[in-house]
Scaffold this motif. Structure first.
Motif, PDB file in Angstrom:
ATOM      1  N   GLU A 111     -23.912  10.296  18.539  1.00  0.00           N
ATOM      2  CA  GLU A 111     -24.153   9.227  17.582  1.00  0.00           C
ATOM      3  C   GLU A 111     -23.133   9.265  16.458  1.00  0.00           C
ATOM      4  O   GLU A 111     -22.626  10.334  16.099  1.00  0.00           O
ATOM      5  CB  GLU A 111     -25.566   9.351  16.974  1.00  0.00           C
ATOM      6  CG  GLU A 111     -25.808  10.628  16.189  1.00  0.00           C
ATOM      7  CD  GLU A 111     -27.176  10.683  15.527  1.00  0.00           C
ATOM      8  OE1 GLU A 111     -27.963   9.717  15.662  1.00  0.00           O
ATOM      9  OE2 GLU A 111     -27.460  11.693  14.865  1.00  0.00           O
ATOM     10  N   LEU A 112     -22.866   8.099  15.905  1.00  0.00           N
ATOM     11  CA  LEU A 112     -21.948   8.009  14.775  1.00  0.00           C
ATOM     12  C   LEU A 112     -22.630   8.554  13.528  1.00  0.00           C
ATOM     13  O   LEU A 112     -23.759   8.178  13.212  1.00  0.00           O
ATOM     14  CB  LEU A 112     -21.537   6.560  14.544  1.00  0.00           C
ATOM     15  CG  LEU A 112     -20.688   6.296  13.299  1.00  0.00           C
ATOM     16  CD1 LEU A 112     -19.304   6.932  13.448  1.00  0.00           C
ATOM     17  CD2 LEU A 112     -20.559   4.800  13.054  1.00  0.00           C
ATOM     18  N   VAL A 113     -21.922   9.414  12.816  1.00  0.00           N
ATOM     19  CA  VAL A 113     -22.412   9.936  11.548  1.00  0.00           C
ATOM     20  C   VAL A 113     -21.776   9.171  10.387  1.00  0.00           C
ATOM     21  O   VAL A 113     -22.466   8.706   9.480  1.00  0.00           O
ATOM     22  CB  VAL A 113     -22.086  11.438  11.415  1.00  0.00           C
ATOM     23  CG1 VAL A 113     -22.512  11.959  10.042  1.00  0.00           C
ATOM     24  CG2 VAL A 113     -22.749  12.232  12.529  1.00  0.00           C
ATOM     25  N   ALA A 114     -20.457   9.043  10.439  1.00  0.00           N
ATOM     26  CA  ALA A 114     -19.752   8.357   9.365  1.00  0.00           C
ATOM     27  C   ALA A 114     -18.363   7.976   9.850  1.00  0.00           C
ATOM     28  O   ALA A 114     -17.793   8.660  10.708  1.00  0.00           O
ATOM     29  CB  ALA A 114     -19.637   9.241   8.130  1.00  0.00           C
ATOM     30  N   SER A 115     -17.835   6.891   9.298  1.00  0.00           N
ATOM     31  CA  SER A 115     -16.468   6.492   9.615  1.00  0.00           C
ATOM     32  C   SER A 115     -15.802   5.976   8.351  1.00  0.00           C
ATOM     33  O   SER A 115     -16.471   5.560   7.394  1.00  0.00           O
ATOM     34  CB  SER A 115     -16.435   5.435  10.710  1.00  0.00           C
ATOM     35  OG  SER A 115     -17.049   4.243  10.272  1.00  0.00           O
ATOM     36  N   ILE A 116     -14.468   6.010   8.376  1.00  0.00           N
ATOM     37  CA  ILE A 116     -13.683   5.528   7.250  1.00  0.00           C
ATOM     38  C   ILE A 116     -12.490   4.778   7.799  1.00  0.00           C
ATOM     39  O   ILE A 116     -11.762   5.274   8.662  1.00  0.00           O
ATOM     40  CB  ILE A 116     -13.275   6.687   6.316  1.00  0.00           C
ATOM     41  CG1 ILE A 116     -12.518   6.161   5.093  1.00  0.00           C
ATOM     42  CG2 ILE A 116     -12.488   7.769   7.049  1.00  0.00           C
ATOM     43  CD1 ILE A 116     -12.382   7.195   3.979  1.00  0.00           C
ATOM     44  N   SER A 117     -12.299   3.571   7.318  1.00  0.00           N
ATOM     45  CA  SER A 117     -11.237   2.715   7.830  1.00  0.00           C
ATOM     46  C   SER A 117      -9.893   3.085   7.232  1.00  0.00           C
ATOM     47  O   SER A 117      -9.798   3.893   6.301  1.00  0.00           O
ATOM     48  CB  SER A 117     -11.553   1.253   7.512  1.00  0.00           C
ATOM     49  OG  SER A 117     -11.394   1.021   6.119  1.00  0.00           O
ATOM     50  N   ARG A 118      -8.860   2.464   7.725  1.00  0.00           N
ATOM     51  CA  ARG A 118      -7.521   2.702   7.189  1.00  0.00           C
ATOM     52  C   ARG A 118      -7.454   2.318   5.714  1.00  0.00           C
ATOM     53  O   ARG A 118      -6.672   2.890   4.953  1.00  0.00           O
ATOM     54  CB  ARG A 118      -6.487   1.920   7.999  1.00  0.00           C
ATOM     55  CG  ARG A 118      -6.752   0.437   8.043  1.00  0.00           C
ATOM     56  CD  ARG A 118      -5.851  -0.297   9.029  1.00  0.00           C
ATOM     57  NE  ARG A 118      -4.465  -0.319   8.597  1.00  0.00           N
ATOM     58  CZ  ARG A 118      -3.487  -0.913   9.265  1.00  0.00           C
ATOM     59  NH1 ARG A 118      -3.745  -1.489  10.414  1.00  0.00           N
ATOM     60  NH2 ARG A 118      -2.254  -0.902   8.811  1.00  0.00           N
ATOM     61  N   GLY A 119      -8.291   1.385   5.311  1.00  0.00           N
ATOM     62  CA  GLY A 119      -8.301   0.947   3.926  1.00  0.00           C
ATOM     63  C   GLY A 119      -9.248   1.733   3.033  1.00  0.00           C
ATOM     64  O   GLY A 119      -9.311   1.487   1.824  1.00  0.00           O
ATOM     65  N   GLY A 120     -10.001   2.646   3.632  1.00  0.00           N
ATOM     66  CA  GLY A 120     -10.896   3.486   2.846  1.00  0.00           C
ATOM     67  C   GLY A 120     -12.350   3.031   2.829  1.00  0.00           C
ATOM     68  O   GLY A 120     -13.189   3.674   2.192  1.00  0.00           O
TER      69      GLY A 120
END
Length: 115
Positions: free
Chosen positions: A46-55
């Motif tokens: 499962e996904l816990v956390a993500s961060i995009s290229r822009g933050g």
């Protein structure tokens, strides 16, 4: 050759903290969305956390307010700060790098929350 190398896992007591790190190489790190996933025994990843290229960040409801994701594009590293850990956070945590339809995975690091 793409490599995602996680570190920082281990055994911690309930209520404790850990910081996971994922060092990336072989990719243009700054353009990738970086994420942390976890998989407990007998459960789906499962996904816990993500961060995009822009933050921009996306945090799972189950860890919101306790976990923080951040990235350092100069060090090609993504972090997961985990506070107030609970036994149900016990899992193998995987780093993920994604750009459009291409995704890479790390080998995983074990986090065990137990007294």
């Amino acid at each position: 050759q793409v490599q995602l190398v996680e570190s920082g896992g281990g055994l911690v007591q309930p209520g404790g903290s850990l910081t996971l790190s994922c060092a990336a190489s072989g990719i243009n790190f700054s353009i990738h969305t970086m994420g942390w996933y976890r998989q407990a025994p007998g459960k789906q990843r499962e996904l816990v956390a993500s961060i995009s290229r822009g933050g921009s960040t996306n945090i799972a409801d189950s860890v919101k307010g306790r976990f923080t994701i951040s990235r350092d594009n100069l060090k090609n590293t993504v972090y997961l700060q985990m506070n107030s850990l609970k036994p149900e956070d016990t899992a193998v945590y995987y780093c993920n790098a994604r750009w459009i339809t291409v995704a890479y995975w790390g080998q995983g690091t074990q986090v065990t929350v137990s007294s």
